[in-house]
Design a protein around this motif. Structure first.
Motif, PDB file in Angstrom:
ATOM      1  N   SER A  94      15.638  -6.614   9.914  1.00 22.87           N
ATOM      2  CA  SER A  94      14.314  -7.290  10.211  1.00 22.87           C
ATOM      3  C   SER A  94      12.872  -6.207  10.269  1.00 22.87           C
ATOM      4  CB  SER A  94      14.097  -7.526  11.844  1.00 22.87           C
ATOM      5  OG  SER A  94      12.904  -8.375  12.189  1.00 22.87           O
ATOM      6  N   GLY A  95      13.503  -4.867  10.698  1.00 19.98           N
ATOM      7  CA  GLY A  95      12.488  -3.994  11.287  1.00 19.98           C
ATOM      8  C   GLY A  95      11.864  -3.275  10.065  1.00 19.98           C
ATOM      9  N   VAL A  96      13.187  -3.069   8.826  1.00 23.96           N
ATOM     10  CA  VAL A  96      13.123  -2.278   7.928  1.00 23.96           C
ATOM     11  C   VAL A  96      12.097  -3.332   6.744  1.00 23.96           C
ATOM     12  CG1 VAL A  96      13.894  -1.667   4.939  1.00 23.96           C
ATOM     13  CG2 VAL A  96      14.932  -1.143   7.290  1.00 23.96           C
ATOM     14  N   TRP A  97      11.701  -5.442   6.404  1.00 26.72           N
ATOM     15  CA  TRP A  97      11.277  -5.909   5.887  1.00 26.72           C
ATOM     16  C   TRP A  97       9.565  -5.630   6.453  1.00 26.72           C
ATOM     17  CZ3 TRP A  97      11.285  -7.365   1.709  1.00 26.72           C
ATOM     18  CH2 TRP A  97      13.085  -7.828   0.543  1.00 26.72           C
ATOM     19  N   MET A  98       9.574  -5.516   8.151  1.00 27.51           N
ATOM     20  CA  MET A  98       8.172  -5.444   8.329  1.00 27.51           C
ATOM     21  C   MET A  98       7.229  -4.068   8.579  1.00 27.51           C
ATOM     22  SD  MET A  98       7.056  -6.152  12.234  1.00 27.51           S
ATOM     23  CE  MET A  98       8.728  -5.341  12.979  1.00 27.51           C
ATOM     24  N   LEU A  99       8.480  -2.509   8.050  1.00 26.02           N
ATOM     25  CA  LEU A  99       7.702  -1.943   7.907  1.00 26.02           C
ATOM     26  C   LEU A  99       7.120  -2.240   6.140  1.00 26.02           C
ATOM     27  CD1 LEU A  99       9.624   0.056   9.231  1.00 26.02           C
ATOM     28  CD2 LEU A  99       6.766   0.363   9.654  1.00 26.02           C
ATOM     29  N   LEU A 100       7.921  -2.407   5.380  1.00 21.70           N
ATOM     30  CA  LEU A 100       7.814  -2.501   3.716  1.00 21.70           C
ATOM     31  C   LEU A 100       6.533  -3.526   3.317  1.00 21.70           C
ATOM     32  CD1 LEU A 100      11.290  -2.739   2.336  1.00 21.70           C
ATOM     33  CD2 LEU A 100       9.479  -1.457   1.798  1.00 21.70           C
ATOM     34  N   SER A 101       6.882  -5.074   3.973  1.00 21.78           N
ATOM     35  CA  SER A 101       5.938  -6.245   4.278  1.00 21.78           C
ATOM     36  C   SER A 101       4.081  -5.199   4.515  1.00 21.78           C
ATOM     37  CB  SER A 101       5.667  -7.537   5.427  1.00 21.78           C
ATOM     38  OG  SER A 101       6.545  -7.649   4.969  1.00 21.78           O
ATOM     39  N   ALA A 102       4.127  -4.304   5.842  1.00 26.75           N
ATOM     40  CA  ALA A 102       3.353  -3.529   6.283  1.00 26.75           C
ATOM     41  C   ALA A 102       2.627  -2.459   5.768  1.00 26.75           C
ATOM     42  CB  ALA A 102       3.186  -2.922   7.535  1.00 26.75           C
ATOM     43  N   GLY A 103       3.571  -2.040   4.613  1.00 28.93           N
ATOM     44  CA  GLY A 103       3.109  -0.646   3.337  1.00 28.93           C
ATOM     45  C   GLY A 103       2.743  -2.087   2.212  1.00 28.93           C
ATOM     46  N   ALA A 104       3.271  -2.635   1.930  1.00 27.25           N
ATOM     47  CA  ALA A 104       2.538  -3.113   0.731  1.00 27.25           C
ATOM     48  C   ALA A 104       1.364  -4.107   1.177  1.00 27.25           C
ATOM     49  CB  ALA A 104       3.811  -4.699   0.722  1.00 27.25           C
ATOM     50  N   ALA A 105       0.945  -4.386   2.079  1.00 25.71           N
ATOM     51  CA  ALA A 105      -0.273  -4.670   2.874  1.00 25.71           C
ATOM     52  C   ALA A 105      -1.713  -3.631   2.675  1.00 25.71           C
ATOM     53  CB  ALA A 105      -0.308  -5.196   4.938  1.00 25.71           C
ATOM     54  N   GLY A 106      -1.258  -2.491   3.093  1.00 25.77           N
ATOM     55  CA  GLY A 106      -1.709  -1.275   3.100  1.00 25.77           C
ATOM     56  C   GLY A 106      -2.130  -1.307   1.705  1.00 25.77           C
ATOM     57  N   LEU A 107      -1.216  -1.150   1.001  1.00 21.09           N
ATOM     58  CA  LEU A 107      -1.582  -1.154  -1.081  1.00 21.09           C
ATOM     59  C   LEU A 107      -2.382  -1.841  -0.768  1.00 21.09           C
ATOM     60  CD1 LEU A 107      -0.925   1.198  -2.824  1.00 21.09           C
ATOM     61  CD2 LEU A 107       1.052  -0.745  -3.580  1.00 21.09           C
ATOM     62  N   CYS A 108      -2.297  -3.066  -0.920  1.00 22.72           N
ATOM     63  CA  CYS A 108      -3.006  -4.478  -1.346  1.00 22.72           C
ATOM     64  C   CYS A 108      -4.398  -4.625  -0.593  1.00 22.72           C
ATOM     65  CB  CYS A 108      -2.805  -5.487  -1.025  1.00 22.72           C
ATOM     66  SG  CYS A 108      -1.252  -6.128  -2.054  1.00 22.72           S
ATOM     67  N   TRP A 109      -4.346  -3.198   1.042  1.00 24.18           N
ATOM     68  CA  TRP A 109      -6.287  -3.132   0.810  1.00 24.18           C
ATOM     69  C   TRP A 109      -6.435  -1.780   0.378  1.00 24.18           C
ATOM     70  CZ3 TRP A 109      -9.081  -5.339   4.613  1.00 24.18           C
ATOM     71  CH2 TRP A 109     -10.183  -4.511   5.323  1.00 24.18           C
ATOM     72  N   ALA A 110      -5.929  -0.660   0.331  1.00 26.78           N
ATOM     73  CA  ALA A 110      -6.549  -0.098  -0.223  1.00 26.78           C
ATOM     74  C   ALA A 110      -6.808   0.042  -1.769  1.00 26.78           C
ATOM     75  CB  ALA A 110      -5.350   1.407  -0.813  1.00 26.78           C
ATOM     76  N   VAL A 111      -6.003  -0.938  -2.599  1.00 26.34           N
ATOM     77  CA  VAL A 111      -6.936  -1.373  -3.771  1.00 26.34           C
ATOM     78  C   VAL A 111      -8.009  -2.267  -4.350  1.00 26.34           C
ATOM     79  CG1 VAL A 111      -5.519  -2.758  -6.236  1.00 26.34           C
ATOM     80  CG2 VAL A 111      -4.311  -0.967  -5.070  1.00 26.34           C
ATOM     81  N   ALA A 112      -7.633  -2.878  -3.831  1.00 34.76           N
ATOM     82  CA  ALA A 112      -8.391  -3.824  -3.160  1.00 34.76           C
ATOM     83  C   ALA A 112      -9.992  -4.158  -2.311  1.00 34.76           C
ATOM     84  CB  ALA A 112      -8.012  -5.662  -3.209  1.00 34.76           C
ATOM     85  N   GLY A 113     -10.131  -3.167  -2.052  1.00 39.87           N
ATOM     86  CA  GLY A 113     -11.240  -2.543  -0.819  1.00 39.87           C
ATOM     87  C   GLY A 113     -12.260  -1.716  -2.336  1.00 39.87           C
ATOM     88  N   PRO A 114     -13.318  -2.100  -0.982  1.00 42.13           N
ATOM     89  CA  PRO A 114     -14.879  -1.494  -2.385  1.00 42.13           C
ATOM     90  C   PRO A 114     -14.584   0.149  -2.243  1.00 42.13           C
ATOM     91  CG  PRO A 114     -15.021  -1.741  -0.591  1.00 42.13           C
ATOM     92  CD  PRO A 114     -13.548  -2.901   0.068  1.00 42.13           C
ATOM     93  N   SER A 115     -14.774   0.018  -4.165  1.00 44.06           N
ATOM     94  CA  SER A 115     -14.792   1.618  -4.350  1.00 44.06           C
ATOM     95  C   SER A 115     -15.969   2.257  -3.841  1.00 44.06           C
ATOM     96  CB  SER A 115     -14.821   1.730  -5.696  1.00 44.06           C
ATOM     97  OG  SER A 115     -15.955   1.152  -5.736  1.00 44.06           O
TER      98      SER A 115
END
Length: 91
Positions: free
Chosen positions: A8-29
């Motif tokens: 469960s902890g690993v999945w939570m870390l992976l989910s948080a990492g994926a959300a951070g990656l999406c935020w970095a990619v989709a954020g305004p340049s």
């Protein structure tokens, strides 16, 4: 620590990492942020003129709704667009 909690902890870390990656990619340049700063709303004088124009139009719409006659035909719309800070809409 049980195996279930570890998974469960690993999945939570992976989910948080994926959300951070999406935020970095989709954020305004930086380029997009510069474009946003050049919008008319970012200039205080243009923003104030736009607010005044919207207020005058809302006043005209209100008067039109309260009367039986066609106010749009009675207005000099060129005066409205060229109005100064102290001018009032013509009747």
């Amino acid at each position: 620590m049980s195996g279930r909690a570890l998974v469960s902890g690993v999945w939570m870390l992976l989910s948080a990492g994926a959300a951070g990656l999406c935020w970095a990619v989709a954020g305004p340049s930086e380029e997009r942020q510069r474009e946003l700063s050049r919008l008319p709303e970012s200039n205080q004088a243009q923003l104030e003129a736009s607010r005044k124009r919207n207020t005058l139009l809302m006043q005209i719409i209100k008067e039109s709704a309260e009367s039986e006659k066609n106010i749009a035909l009675e207005r000099d719309w060129n005066k409205l667009s060229n109005s100064g800070p102290d001018s009032k809409p013509s009747r």
